[in-house]
Design a protein around this motif. Sequence first.
Motif, mmCIF file in Angstrom:
data_model
loop_
_atom_site.group_PDB
_atom_site.id
_atom_site.type_symbol
_atom_site.label_atom_id
_atom_site.label_comp_id
_atom_site.label_asym_id
_atom_site.label_seq_id
_atom_site.Cartn_x
_atom_site.Cartn_y
_atom_site.Cartn_z
ATOM 1 N N UNK A 29 137.736 -56.980 65.746
ATOM 2 C CA UNK A 29 136.629 -57.917 65.590
ATOM 3 C C UNK A 29 136.228 -58.452 66.950
ATOM 4 N N UNK A 30 134.944 -58.774 67.065
ATOM 5 C CA UNK A 30 134.393 -59.360 68.280
ATOM 6 C C UNK A 30 133.838 -60.736 67.927
ATOM 7 N N UNK A 31 134.079 -61.701 68.810
ATOM 8 C CA UNK A 31 133.567 -63.051 68.641
ATOM 9 C C UNK A 31 132.541 -63.290 69.748
ATOM 10 N N UNK A 32 131.358 -63.715 69.346
ATOM 11 C CA UNK A 32 130.247 -63.912 70.278
ATOM 12 C C UNK A 32 129.736 -65.350 70.223
ATOM 13 N N UNK A 33 129.158 -65.794 71.340
ATOM 14 C CA UNK A 33 128.284 -66.974 71.346
ATOM 15 C C UNK A 33 126.907 -66.453 70.976
ATOM 16 N N UNK A 34 126.244 -67.104 70.035
ATOM 17 C CA UNK A 34 124.876 -66.733 69.665
ATOM 18 C C UNK A 34 124.011 -67.975 69.763
ATOM 19 N N UNK A 35 122.833 -67.792 70.325
ATOM 20 C CA UNK A 35 121.917 -68.919 70.485
ATOM 21 C C UNK A 35 120.491 -68.431 70.536
ATOM 22 N N UNK A 36 119.556 -69.343 70.637
ATOM 23 C CA UNK A 36 118.145 -68.968 70.665
ATOM 24 C C UNK A 36 117.807 -68.108 71.885
ATOM 25 N N UNK A 37 117.104 -67.018 71.640
ATOM 26 C CA UNK A 37 116.627 -66.150 72.712
ATOM 27 C C UNK A 37 115.572 -66.908 73.522
ATOM 28 N N UNK A 38 115.622 -66.785 74.847
ATOM 29 C CA UNK A 38 114.711 -67.519 75.722
ATOM 30 C C UNK A 38 113.246 -67.175 75.460
ATOM 31 N N UNK A 39 112.956 -65.930 75.113
ATOM 32 C CA UNK A 39 111.570 -65.512 74.904
ATOM 33 C C UNK A 39 111.093 -65.707 73.473
ATOM 34 N N UNK A 40 111.878 -65.251 72.506
ATOM 35 C CA UNK A 40 111.426 -65.280 71.110
ATOM 36 C C UNK A 40 111.855 -66.537 70.359
ATOM 37 N N UNK A 41 112.904 -67.211 70.830
ATOM 38 C CA UNK A 41 113.429 -68.365 70.119
ATOM 39 C C UNK A 41 114.327 -68.001 68.949
ATOM 40 N N UNK A 42 114.409 -66.702 68.604
ATOM 41 C CA UNK A 42 115.274 -66.261 67.500
ATOM 42 C C UNK A 42 116.722 -66.206 67.964
ATOM 43 N N UNK A 43 117.637 -66.411 67.030
ATOM 44 C CA UNK A 43 119.062 -66.359 67.358
ATOM 45 C C UNK A 43 119.432 -64.949 67.802
ATOM 46 N N UNK A 44 120.222 -64.873 68.878
ATOM 47 C CA UNK A 44 120.637 -63.590 69.433
ATOM 48 C C UNK A 44 121.988 -63.761 70.116
ATOM 49 N N UNK A 45 122.701 -62.657 70.270
ATOM 50 C CA UNK A 45 123.981 -62.661 70.972
ATOM 51 C C UNK A 45 123.753 -63.065 72.420
ATOM 52 N N UNK A 46 124.576 -64.002 72.900
ATOM 53 C CA UNK A 46 124.487 -64.465 74.287
ATOM 54 C C UNK A 46 125.665 -63.977 75.138
ATOM 55 N N UNK A 47 126.878 -63.991 74.549
ATOM 56 C CA UNK A 47 128.066 -63.621 75.321
ATOM 57 C C UNK A 47 129.188 -63.181 74.377
ATOM 58 N N UNK A 48 129.916 -62.164 74.797
ATOM 59 C CA UNK A 48 131.134 -61.746 74.111
ATOM 60 C C UNK A 48 132.267 -62.654 74.594
ATOM 61 N N UNK A 49 132.927 -63.344 73.660
ATOM 62 C CA UNK A 49 133.993 -64.275 74.019
ATOM 63 C C UNK A 49 135.393 -63.704 73.852
ATOM 64 N N UNK A 50 135.592 -62.923 72.784
ATOM 65 C CA UNK A 50 136.953 -62.523 72.428
ATOM 66 C C UNK A 50 136.911 -61.252 71.583
ATOM 67 N N UNK A 51 137.931 -60.407 71.745
ATOM 68 C CA UNK A 51 138.109 -59.221 70.901
ATOM 69 C C UNK A 51 139.531 -59.255 70.368
ATOM 70 N N UNK A 52 139.678 -59.030 69.065
ATOM 71 C CA UNK A 52 140.993 -59.023 68.440
ATOM 72 C C UNK A 52 141.107 -57.922 67.407
ATOM 73 N N UNK A 53 142.268 -57.841 66.787
ATOM 74 C CA UNK A 53 142.512 -56.830 65.757
ATOM 75 C C UNK A 53 143.441 -57.412 64.703
ATOM 76 N N UNK A 54 143.382 -56.832 63.503
ATOM 77 C CA UNK A 54 144.263 -57.285 62.431
ATOM 78 C C UNK A 54 144.174 -56.319 61.267
#
Length: 141
Positions: A29-54
């Motif tokens: 699994x990947x954990x991301x920060x998601x926030x408003x896109x600077x151009x469209x204002x729609x929510x979009x992935x901003x940064x990959x924070x963490x990768x794990x497995x289970x």
Amino acid sequence: MMEITLSPKMLGYWTDEQLREVPSESGIFCVFRAGPDAESGEMAVQELLYIGEHRDVRHRLQYHEDRPRWQACLKEGEVLWYSVGLSGYVNRERLVAAMIHAHKPRLNREYLDTFPFEETTVHLYGKRDKLLSMFTLERSD
């Protein structure tokens, strides 16, 4: 071990409110920060924070002990988003090691500087914003 190609389909994105919809299966699994896109204002992935497995990615995401660390990375107006790539037990650790080594998420600690497996090619498809679509790693430990 031998050379191998791993090709998980990255499923997602899910928010905290949608975690009950995440497959209850083995994978990464990947954990991301998601926030408003600077151009469209729609929510979009901003940064990959963490990768794990289970063995049960839904359970792990719901009850992960690092959840406060993930949330501490959020800026105003941002939320956590999750993506999952299903993988059986045999290749799960190799896949997560490759993903961490190639992407170097800021909250991971293992596999950043070493890759303890033989040559591994990863070909990602599906929801892969901020993720490389294909990469190959050689053993480095």
